[in-house]
Structures are given as structure tokens and as C-alpha cells.
Enzyme design. Structure first.
Site, PDB file in Angstrom:
ATOM      1  N   LYS A 281     -12.702 -30.019  34.107  1.00 31.48           N
ATOM      2  CA  LYS A 281     -11.507 -28.827  33.555  1.00 31.48           C
ATOM      3  C   LYS A 281     -10.691 -28.998  32.698  1.00 31.48           C
ATOM      4  CE  LYS A 281      -9.366 -24.608  36.249  1.00 31.48           C
ATOM      5  NZ  LYS A 281      -8.714 -24.303  37.443  1.00 31.48           N
TER       6      LYS A 281
ATOM      7  N   GLY B 176      -2.907 -17.339  40.985  1.00 29.14           N
ATOM      8  CA  GLY B 176      -2.271 -17.447  42.271  1.00 29.14           C
ATOM      9  C   GLY B 176      -1.077 -16.432  42.441  1.00 29.14           C
TER      10      GLY B 176
ATOM     11  N   ASN C 297      -8.794 -21.431  45.179  1.00 28.40           N
ATOM     12  CA  ASN C 297      -8.455 -21.635  45.757  1.00 28.40           C
ATOM     13  C   ASN C 297      -7.398 -21.121  46.646  1.00 28.40           C
ATOM     14  OD1 ASN C 297      -6.215 -24.906  45.043  1.00 28.40           O
ATOM     15  ND2 ASN C 297      -6.455 -23.828  47.350  1.00 28.40           N
ATOM     16  N   THR C 298      -6.012 -20.805  46.431  1.00 31.18           N
ATOM     17  CA  THR C 298      -4.840 -20.146  46.583  1.00 31.18           C
ATOM     18  C   THR C 298      -5.514 -19.195  48.066  1.00 31.18           C
ATOM     19  OG1 THR C 298      -3.377 -20.437  44.967  1.00 31.18           O
ATOM     20  CG2 THR C 298      -2.561 -18.837  47.056  1.00 31.18           C
TER      21      THR C 298
END
EC number: 2.8.1.10
Length: 256
Positions: free
Chosen positions: A96, A157, A205-206
């Protein structure tokens, strides 16, 4: 199936591995998410020091496809160095590309992202660049020959969800390769919306690691992505300005 380069995956959820409270919660969240692709920042792991605990020690690497990312790179050359480090450690050739151009918004640098992607393609990597929702840049990356495009829903995020669905829909409509919505997803509704727009997958993710209950949230994200994809394939009804009766009126008799 989600097809990226030579790989095929049943799950359309790609899960980041950072910021979990501990390894046990992380592993349980990964398990219930049924994600097959796990991403991590190469710079945040000492993958060559066996004395340092890291995610790779705890994972059955045969069960997952690892997607290292170049987080921390400020230019193409740094991104390429990080990618080569990951490859030298025996990880997957899939990378990535993440080249941040602004420290406040953590938005990617379009010029350096394009340059890094070209350099890594020449090195034989399977390249998945993280980009903004820039429609023109997405097309240029596609023309370059990358293996998937990863436009952000909103800043990394932030949890803001999809702030520009129109641009994302343009990117998806013009794409001849997988589009994986990455960054800014905050809730299962956001993930489902991305899939309803026609995205091939969602990386997050977050939204999971920062939830009050990461394990439940991982399961919720799994289900929402499956539901969103199913809804996209089913085809939603057209939006109309006026009401349309849902019950048939013809052929009905009224009994007095």
C-alpha cells in the site's frame, strides 16, 4: 470475490492492525471480522529484530495476506525504500503506497504518490496507492497500471465518513480495477454506504480499534460491508420527488 493482481479474496473488508488496546483484543477483532488482508506500517515494526514483540509473531501468516504500507514516507524515494524493506523481510509483494503531503490533514501527496507507484511497478510490486478522492489522479494511477485504487472517504482517523460521495462515485464508475475506500470510515453505516456506491472493498482501522468494544465493532463492520455489497448488487430503487403507492389499487373491491 475481491480480485487484486493474482490474489482472490472472499472478504471485502481489509483491516488495519494499529491502535488496538492489546494483542488479545486485536486478535479477537481480526477473527470476528473474517478479514483476509491485514495492513500494517512497516516503520512501526522492527521486523528484523526477533527480540521485539510484534504482530507477525502472533499471526498465522499462512491464514492472512499481509499488506505492508509505506506510512511515514514523505516522498517517492522514501516509499520505495520502505517497500523494499518489507519485501526483503519476506512479506507479500503487495504494497500500500502511502506518501503523506500534509501533516495536519494527513492527505496524500498526489505527485509523489504517482511517482512512487510508477517506481514500484517497475520493481515488480503489486501496487495499491492511497489517494484522495481526486478523480483525475485516480484515472492517471489506473493508466499507470496499479492493481487497485484506494481513495480516502475523509482524512485518516477522522471518523467523518464519506464527505464527497459524488467524487467517489465518479472514481468507481471510471475504474477498470478494484476501488477500495480507505480512511475516514467511522461507523458501519459509512462502510455500507461505500459498498452501496459500488466500491469493491473497504479498508479501516481506527473505527474498530478505537471503538468502545472493538470486537463487536469488527463484527458490525463485517456485516455492514456484506449488506452494502448485496444492496449494490441488488440495485436500489430510483429516487422520486413524489410518492408512489406501494399497495395495488387495481383489481380490489371494497366491501360495504
Amino acid at each position: 470475490m475481491l480480485n487484486i493482481g493474482p490474489f482472490s479474496f472472499h472478504s471485502r473488508l481489509l483491516l488495519g492492525t494499529g491502535k488496538f488496546p492489546d494483542f488479545d483484543v486485536q486478535q479477537k477483532a481480526i477473527d470476528v471480522s473474517e478479514a483476509e488482508i491485514l495492513t500494517f506500517a512497516v516503520r512501526r515494526m522492527d521486523i528484523f529484530d526477533a527480540k521485539q514483540p510484534n504482530l507477525l509473531e502472533r499471526l498465522d501468516v499462512k491464514k492472512y495476506t499481509l499488506l505492508p504500507n509505506t506510512a511515514g514516507a514523505k516522498n517517492a524515494e522514501e516509499a520505495v525504500r520502505i517497500a523494499k524493506l518489507a519485501k526483503a523481510s519476506g512479506l507479500c509483494d503487495m504494497i500500500k503506497v502511502e506518501v503523506i503531503g500534509d501533516d495536519r490533514t494527513l492527505l496524500p501527496d498526489p505527485v509523489e504518490t504517482l511517482k512512487a507507484s510508477e517506481m514500484l511497478l517497475e520493481e515488480g510490486f503489486i501496487v495499491l496507492p492511497y489517494t484522495s478522492d481526486d478523480v483525475v489522479l485516480a484515472r492517471k494511477l489506473q493508466e499507470l497500471g496499479v492493481h487497485a485504487i484506494m481513495p480516502g472517504a475523509s482524512p485518516i482517523g477522522s471518523g467523518l465518513g464519506i464527505v464527497n460521495p459524488l467524487n467517489l462515485s465518479f472514481i468507481i464508475e471510471q475504474a477498470t480495477l478494484p476501488v477500495i475506500v480507505d480512511a475516514g470510515i467511522g461507523s458501519p453505516a459509512d462502510a455500507a454506504f461505500a459498498m452501496e456506491l459500488g466500491a469493491d472493498g473497504v479498508l479501516l482501522n481506527t473505527a474498530v480499534s478505537g471503538a468502545k468494544d472493538p470486537i463487536k465493532m469488527a463484527q458490525a463492520m463485517k456485516l455492514s460491508i456484506e449488506a452494502g455489497r448485496l444492496g449494490f448488487e441488488a440495485g436500489r430503487i430510483a429516487r422520486k420527488r413524489c410518492a408512489t403507492a406501494s399497495s395495488p389499487l387495481e383489481g380490489m373491491s371494497v366491501v360495504e
